[in-house]
Design an enzyme around this catalytic site. Structure first.
Site, PDB file in Angstrom:
ATOM      1  N   LYS A 145       4.027  61.075 -92.083  1.00 45.91           N
ATOM      2  CA  LYS A 145       2.696  61.562 -91.681  1.00 45.91           C
ATOM      3  C   LYS A 145       1.622  60.609 -92.195  1.00 45.91           C
ATOM      4  O   LYS A 145       1.555  60.319 -93.388  1.00 45.91           O
ATOM      5  CB  LYS A 145       2.481  62.973 -92.256  1.00 45.91           C
ATOM      6  N   LYS A 201     -11.886  72.401 -93.495  1.00 47.21           N
ATOM      7  CA  LYS A 201     -11.434  72.850 -94.822  1.00 47.21           C
ATOM      8  C   LYS A 201     -12.621  73.219 -95.698  1.00 47.21           C
ATOM      9  O   LYS A 201     -13.628  72.516 -95.670  1.00 47.21           O
ATOM     10  CB  LYS A 201     -10.667  71.706 -95.523  1.00 47.21           C
ATOM     11  N   ASP A 253      -6.138  72.602 -88.553  1.00 42.84           N
ATOM     12  CA  ASP A 253      -5.793  72.021 -89.860  1.00 42.84           C
ATOM     13  C   ASP A 253      -4.278  71.876 -90.030  1.00 42.84           C
ATOM     14  O   ASP A 253      -3.818  71.225 -90.965  1.00 42.84           O
ATOM     15  CB  ASP A 253      -6.392  72.895 -90.979  1.00 42.84           C
ATOM     16  N   GLU A 293      -2.423  69.946 -88.522  1.00 38.20           N
ATOM     17  CA  GLU A 293      -2.368  68.769 -87.634  1.00 38.20           C
ATOM     18  C   GLU A 293      -1.155  67.885 -87.910  1.00 38.20           C
ATOM     19  O   GLU A 293      -0.691  67.172 -87.033  1.00 38.20           O
ATOM     20  CB  GLU A 293      -3.656  67.941 -87.780  1.00 38.20           C
ATOM     21  N   ARG A 341       2.002  68.597 -88.489  1.00 37.25           N
ATOM     22  CA  ARG A 341       3.185  68.947 -87.696  1.00 37.25           C
ATOM     23  C   ARG A 341       3.003  68.541 -86.232  1.00 37.25           C
ATOM     24  O   ARG A 341       3.976  68.275 -85.531  1.00 37.25           O
ATOM     25  CB  ARG A 341       3.507  70.439 -87.852  1.00 37.25           C
TER      26      ARG A 341
HETATM   27  N1  BES Z   1      -2.785  68.082 -95.327  1.00 36.27           N
HETATM   28  C1  BES Z   1      -2.672  69.478 -95.395  1.00 36.27           C
HETATM   29  C2  BES Z   1      -1.691  69.959 -96.448  1.00 36.27           C
HETATM   30  C3  BES Z   1      -1.979  69.586 -97.880  1.00 36.27           C
HETATM   31  C4  BES Z   1      -2.756  70.407 -98.686  1.00 36.27           C
HETATM   32  C5  BES Z   1      -1.461  68.439 -98.415  1.00 36.27           C
HETATM   33  C6  BES Z   1      -3.004  70.063 -99.993  1.00 36.27           C
HETATM   34  C7  BES Z   1      -1.701  68.087 -99.725  1.00 36.27           C
HETATM   35  C8  BES Z   1      -2.469  68.902-100.519  1.00 36.27           C
HETATM   36  C9  BES Z   1      -2.231  70.054 -94.059  1.00 36.27           C
HETATM   37  O1  BES Z   1      -2.607  69.353 -92.937  1.00 36.27           O
HETATM   38  C10 BES Z   1      -2.810  71.416 -93.948  1.00 36.27           C
HETATM   39  O2  BES Z   1      -3.991  71.532 -93.960  1.00 36.27           O
HETATM   40  N2  BES Z   1      -1.952  72.416 -93.857  1.00 36.27           N
HETATM   41  C11 BES Z   1      -2.364  73.776 -93.791  1.00 36.27           C
HETATM   42  C12 BES Z   1      -1.514  74.466 -92.755  1.00 36.27           C
HETATM   43  C13 BES Z   1      -2.000  75.814 -92.332  1.00 36.27           C
HETATM   44  C14 BES Z   1      -3.342  75.723 -91.646  1.00 36.27           C
HETATM   45  C15 BES Z   1      -0.985  76.453 -91.424  1.00 36.27           C
HETATM   46  C16 BES Z   1      -2.193  74.424 -95.150  1.00 36.27           C
HETATM   47  O3  BES Z   1      -1.253  74.057 -95.870  1.00 36.27           O
HETATM   48  O4  BES Z   1      -3.015  75.242 -95.510  1.00 36.27           O
HETATM   49 ZN    ZN Z   2      -2.901  67.300 -93.254  1.00 37.90          ZN
HETATM   50 ZN    ZN Z   3      -4.571  69.856 -92.281  1.00 35.90          ZN
END
Ligand code: BES
Ligand code: ZN
Ligand code: ZN
Length: 517
Positions: free
Chosen positions: A284, A296, A366, A368, A370
């Site tokens: 990624k 966020k 968010d 994104e 996946r």
């Molecule tokens: N990049 C984030 C995940 C992340 C969070 C990585 C903190 C490192 C540190 C990812 O894209 C994300 O925002 N995931 C969401 C998914 C949810 C919206 C289903 C998450 O983990 O909250």
């Molecule tokens: Zn992310």
């Molecule tokens: Zn994200």
């Protein structure tokens, strides 16, 4: 020291009489339970007029794990100082203790402005671990302990016009292994080169992940990657936006729509003659994750420059395989995008189509990672690999599931899973398996499309849901997903991990690749 200058520290092995040694410090590793410690170092002790035995006599805690005792040789030797470094009980020694020793040593040596280090290499009382493994672990700990990200500290930049932007080298100059047992020389020589390659590459990965997002947008990242692989056996191919569209990678295109930066798909190929197998790494590469339309909140947006950590690990793994001439074909696929919010950004609820034809309802912009991985994983299947391993800072929920000391691992092949977990265990880059039970599929069913990109409200089983989603894009291939959302970037530094990027899971992947041939 950061990765680019990592090559500056010279690593050597040489047989040498102590009296002829020329270094700022001679490090002598000592165990707590070594009887008559001073007898082990007769040569040093004699030259130093019994200073060594006196120090040992006066300091009963010498040998305790992590305890250092340093004394000056007062010009009796070309050597300036001797440092006794404690390793604890000899039968409790493990490689992680040696890595920690290496890291602590690097910090101590730097803090005392020493540059050239000699290390009286193990060779006695070494139980549980081989001299090769011990030497490797020391190099890794020492080099990674010497790492600090200081690219943008002006005090480290040259003052002359020509030096502007170039960093002055402030790290340690050399580490010389002085084997105590003659036959160890060859053994040490054979392994430290590999340890050096891997450590340098971990530093490069840390540099990439630590780089702020304004210095590493997708287009700047591509330039860095090309630089990293100049004069390398690894071929770098970039699919630009038009090619990405041609491949029908609707997910990558849609995630990137919120930014003026165009998406890129990087394909790295290391293809040695008579390769035994082909493996594909997919990483990624979200150079900044603002969340998109589902912006966020402030407390979650900081450090989102780390969201390309998976792709950086792919750079490190492919580069290591090539430099160590592994007899396997290694492909690295990295979708690079920025996930931003703007008038052109993808909207919550949009339906998009992945490269394999599946439609996805974007329930949360968010989630994104996946999405871009969906297209990249499908692309990976075209190489007909032995297996696919993806690495991604995919979920914040990984911190909840396993915390920051362990990577979340999922997959569809227990042998592959077992081998990766074991490799991680050996390198102390731990990973643990989460299940991908069929039942979770219910949670990513969409009312209006084939899939939706998030599960139940409240983030229930968030990390597993990420894995379940990705599984739809891997075809019939053996596959493992490493969610490094909790491990790529740390606020908990240790002896050989500074704050910020960790370089995880490069050392694990390299160890695992070694088991493939
Ligand atoms: N990049 C984030 C995940 C992340 C969070 C990585 C903190 C490192 C540190 C990812 O894209 C994300 O925002 N995931 C969401 C998914 C949810 C919206 C289903 C998450 O983990 O909250
Ligand atoms: Zn992310
Ligand atoms: Zn994200």
């Amino acid at each position: 020291m950061s990765g680019k200058k990592g090559g500056k520290m010279k690593l050597m092995v040489k047989e040498c009489l102590i009296k002829n040694l020329n270094a700022d410090v001679l490090v002598i590793p000592v165990f707590k339970d070594m009887e008559n410690k001073e007898k082990m170092f007769v040569e040093v002790n004699n030259i130093l007029n019994k200073l060594l035995s006196q120090t040992i006599y006066e300091n009963p805690d010498i040998g305790e794990e992590g305890k250092f005792h340093m004394f000056y040789t007062n010009s009796r030797l070309k050597l300036k100082r001797v440092l006794l470094a404690g390793l604890g009980e000899s039968d409790e020694l493990d490689l992680e203790k040696i890595r920690n020793l290496g890291g602590k040593l690097a910090a101590h040596i730097k803090n005392n402005s020493m540059k050239d280090v000699a290390f009286l290499s193990f060779g006695y009382d070494l139980k549980n671990v081989t001299i090769e493994a011990a030497s490797k672990a020391l190099v890794v700990g020492f080099k990674l302990g010497d790492y600090k990200y200081e690219e943008f500290k002006t005090e480290n930049m040259g003052t002359k016009e020509a030096d502007k932007g170039k960093k002055k080298y402030k790290g340690i100059n050399s580490l010389l292994f002085v084997p105590q047992v003659k036959s160890d020389l060859k053994l040490i020589e054979n392994v430290i080169k590999d340890a050096e390659i891997v450590s340098n590459n971990v530093c490069i990965v840390r540099d990439l992940v630590n780089k702020p997002a304004n210095m590493l947008s997708p287009s700047l990242y591509v330039k860095e990657i090309k630089k990293i692989f100049t004069k390398s056996k690894v071929k770098v191919k970039i699919l630009e936006e038009a090619a990405i569209k041609k491949e029908k990678m609707g997910c990558i295109i849609n995630v990137a729509k919120g930014s003026v930066e165009k998406p890129k798909l990087v394909v790295l190929t290391y293809s040695p003659p008579k390769a035994k197998k082909t493996i594909v790494f997919v990483g990624k590469g979200v150079t900044f994750d603002a969340g998109g339309t589902n912006l966020k909140p402030s407390q979650y947006i900081s450090n989102m420059k780390q969201d390309m950590g998976g792709s950086a690990a792919v750079v490190g793994a492919v580069k290591s395989a090539a430099e160590m001439k592994f007899p396997i074909k290694v492909i690295g696929i990295m979708p690079l995008v920025e996930n931003l919010i703007s008038g052109t950004a993808m909207k919550t609820g949009d339906v998009i189509t992945a490269a394999n034809g599946k439609t996805i309802e974007v329930e949360n912009t968010d989630a994104e990672g996946r999405l871009i991985l969906a297209d990249a994983l499908h692309y990976a299947t075209k190489f007909k690999p032995y297996c696919i391993v993806d690495i991604a800072t995919l979920t914040g929920a990984a911190s909840v599931a396993l915390g920051s000391r362990c990577t979340s691992l999922m997959g569809n092949d227990q042998d592959l899973i077992k081998n990766l977990i074991e490799a991680g265990e050996k390198m102390h880059e731990k990973a643990w398996q989460l299940p991908l039970f069929k039942e979770y599929d219910e949670d990513i069913k969409s009312d209006i499309a084939d899939l939706k990109n998030m599960g139940n409200p409240g983030g229930e089983a968030g990390t597993i849901i990420g894995g379940m989603f990705l599984q739809n894009f891997i075809g019939e291939n053996k596959w493992v997903h490493l969610d490094i959302g909790a491990t790529a970037f740390t606020a908990k530094p240790n002896a050989y991990k500074s704050k910020g990027a960790t370089g995880v899971p490069v050392r694990m992947l390299v160890k695992w690749m070694r088991g493939l041939f």
